[in-house]
Design a protein around this motif. Structure first.
Motif, PDB file in Angstrom:
ATOM      1  N   ASP A 284     -24.367 -19.376 -55.488  1.00 14.43           N
ATOM      2  CA  ASP A 284     -24.763 -18.931 -54.153  1.00 14.43           C
ATOM      3  C   ASP A 284     -25.143 -17.455 -54.221  1.00 14.43           C
ATOM      4  OD1 ASP A 284     -25.244 -18.813 -51.467  1.00 14.43           O
ATOM      5  OD2 ASP A 284     -23.207 -19.360 -50.835  1.00 14.43           O
ATOM      6  N   VAL A 285     -25.908 -17.008 -53.253  1.00 13.07           N
ATOM      7  CA  VAL A 285     -26.296 -15.608 -53.178  1.00 13.07           C
ATOM      8  C   VAL A 285     -25.289 -14.833 -52.336  1.00 13.07           C
ATOM      9  CG1 VAL A 285     -28.737 -16.137 -53.454  1.00 13.07           C
ATOM     10  CG2 VAL A 285     -27.770 -16.005 -51.161  1.00 13.07           C
TER      11      VAL A 285
ATOM     12  N   LEU B 145     -31.290 -22.286 -49.299  1.00 13.88           N
ATOM     13  CA  LEU B 145     -31.394 -21.470 -50.497  1.00 13.88           C
ATOM     14  C   LEU B 145     -32.416 -22.040 -51.467  1.00 13.88           C
ATOM     15  CD1 LEU B 145     -30.510 -19.042 -52.078  1.00 13.88           C
ATOM     16  CD2 LEU B 145     -28.474 -20.287 -52.812  1.00 13.88           C
TER      17      LEU B 145
ATOM     18  N   LEU C  25     -28.661 -13.694 -60.363  1.00 14.69           N
ATOM     19  CA  LEU C  25     -28.096 -14.867 -59.705  1.00 14.69           C
ATOM     20  C   LEU C  25     -27.597 -15.912 -60.685  1.00 14.69           C
ATOM     21  CD1 LEU C  25     -27.557 -16.451 -57.096  1.00 14.69           C
ATOM     22  CD2 LEU C  25     -29.949 -17.219 -57.154  1.00 14.69           C
TER      23      LEU C  25
ATOM     24  N   TRP D  48     -27.406  -9.363 -53.198  1.00 15.46           N
ATOM     25  CA  TRP D  48     -28.588 -10.016 -53.781  1.00 15.46           C
ATOM     26  C   TRP D  48     -29.697 -10.133 -52.740  1.00 15.46           C
ATOM     27  CZ3 TRP D  48     -31.846 -14.183 -53.326  1.00 15.46           C
ATOM     28  CH2 TRP D  48     -32.584 -14.536 -54.469  1.00 15.46           C
TER      29      TRP D  48
END
Length: 359
Positions: A159-160, A94, A141, A164
């Motif tokens: 976290d996504v 990420l 986010l 997203w």
């Protein structure tokens, strides 16, 4: 001879600390230039020394307003290296994705000059919308449009989710649909304008797209590599080696295309890498008595941090190596021989977005 104040433009939040250029003219041609950085150095290194290591990340986030995530990322990674702390795999992927999103946003900011120069309202609007959409992704986010403040020691604060990632994919498609390379090709700039050769690269410590546009191949993402870059398949891209202003704009367009391909791979990999995105740490964080150097490939070049710890909760020294401070000094030689009408093009091609320049 004259002194010019370079306005970084209404969209640039650091316009309060303007760059001064003292120029000597031979008619309408620059024959000498002197850079006056103004207040762009805001004593950040001293401020770091009275912040604990969590607060350091928030301050580092504000160092490059066009790519804030890169500033907080290099600070977090430097501290993690000193601590011997390894983030979880999902955090690594990420972080890689977010670093490339920041790169695209930063490059779009500087390529906005092309739309302005071409008086192409459609192109300018497309770039502006893409930058706004990128900031809205960060807002979704992290709760912040300009300063995501996502990095934490040992990973990330959030976290996504699938929604997203779907929005990210749509944004990437819209950016890919902008003919940036074609726009650069339409720029009416003479060959050799603002040329930077290998000697200038070495003497000024130029890195990033400005160096790669002059034929340099150094890119810390490729070698030695960090985060998840070594596991990505790099797309075949056009090589730029002209070393002039138009070539530097072309390099930004090339790197946006490259970054979009890397973002797509990172997003696909996140679907198969589960787990946490942070490491749980105690409230009080101390680095061991040590010295650490770490650098990354920020959007405009090599950004590095030298951390010196004496074992306390705040750094004894937190020294920055920023790419733009090195690159702006190259203007002193790059501007020599530049016609007055192309002055802003050379400045913008070296990573300085400018507004109205009194010619």
């Amino acid at each position: 001879m004259g002194t010019r104040v370079i306005d970084l433009g209404p969209q640039h939040p650091t316009r309060a600390g303007l760059v001064g250029l003292r120029l000597w003219w031979d008619g309408d041609i620059v024959h000498a230039a002197e850079i006056q950085p103004g207040y762009l150095h805001r004593a950040a290194e001293k401020l770091f020394e009275v912040r604990d290591y969590r607060q350091v990340l928030m301050l580092a986030d504000r160092h490059d307003w066009q790519a804030s995530f890169s500033g907080e990322l290099v600070a977090a990674m430097a501290c993690e290296q000193a601590m011997g702390l390894t983030p979880p795999p999902r955090a690594v992927w990420l972080r890689t994705l977010l670093a490339e999103v920041a790169r695209v946003g930063s490059h779009l900011a500087f390529l906005s000059w092309a739309g302005h120069s071409l008086r192409d309202a459609e192109l300018s609007a497309a770039i502006r919308r893409s930058r706004d959409d990128q900031r809205n992704l960060l807002l979704r986010l992290s709760g912040n449009r300009l300063h995501p403040m996502l990095s934490r020691l040992g990973g990330l604060a959030a976290d996504v989710d699938d929604e997203w990632l779907t929005e990210l994919d749509a944004w990437s498609g819209r950016v890919a649909g902008i003919d940036l390379a074609g726009a650069v090709a339409r720029l009416e700039l003479p060959d050799g304008l603002g040329n930077i050769d290998q000697n200038s690269i070495n003497s000024h410590g130029i890195s990033g797209p400005a160096a790669r546009a002059s034929g340099a191949r150094a890119d810390l993402r490729r070698a030695p590599g960090y985060l998840a870059y070594s596991e990505l398949e790099w797309p075949a891209t056009r090589t730029i080696d002209s070393g002039d202003a138009k070539g530097r704009f072309a390099q930004l367009a090339v790197e946006i295309s490259e970054s979009l391909a890397l973002i797509s791979q990172c997003a696909a990999r996140l679907a198969s890498v589960s787990g946490p995105v942070d490491v749980k740490l105690s409230k009080i964080i101390k680095l061991p008595d040590s010295e650490t150097w770490l650098s990354i490939e920020a959007p405009l070049g090599v950004a590095g941090i030298h951390v010196v710890s004496r074992g306390g909760t705040t750094p004894w020294r937190f020294a920055l190596r920023t790419p733009t401070f090195a690159t702006v000094n190259a203007l002193q030689s790059a501007l020599v021989g530049t016609p007055r009408e192309h002055l802003d093009a050379v400045i913008a091609s070296l990573g300085w977005t400018i507004g109205d320049l009194d010619k």
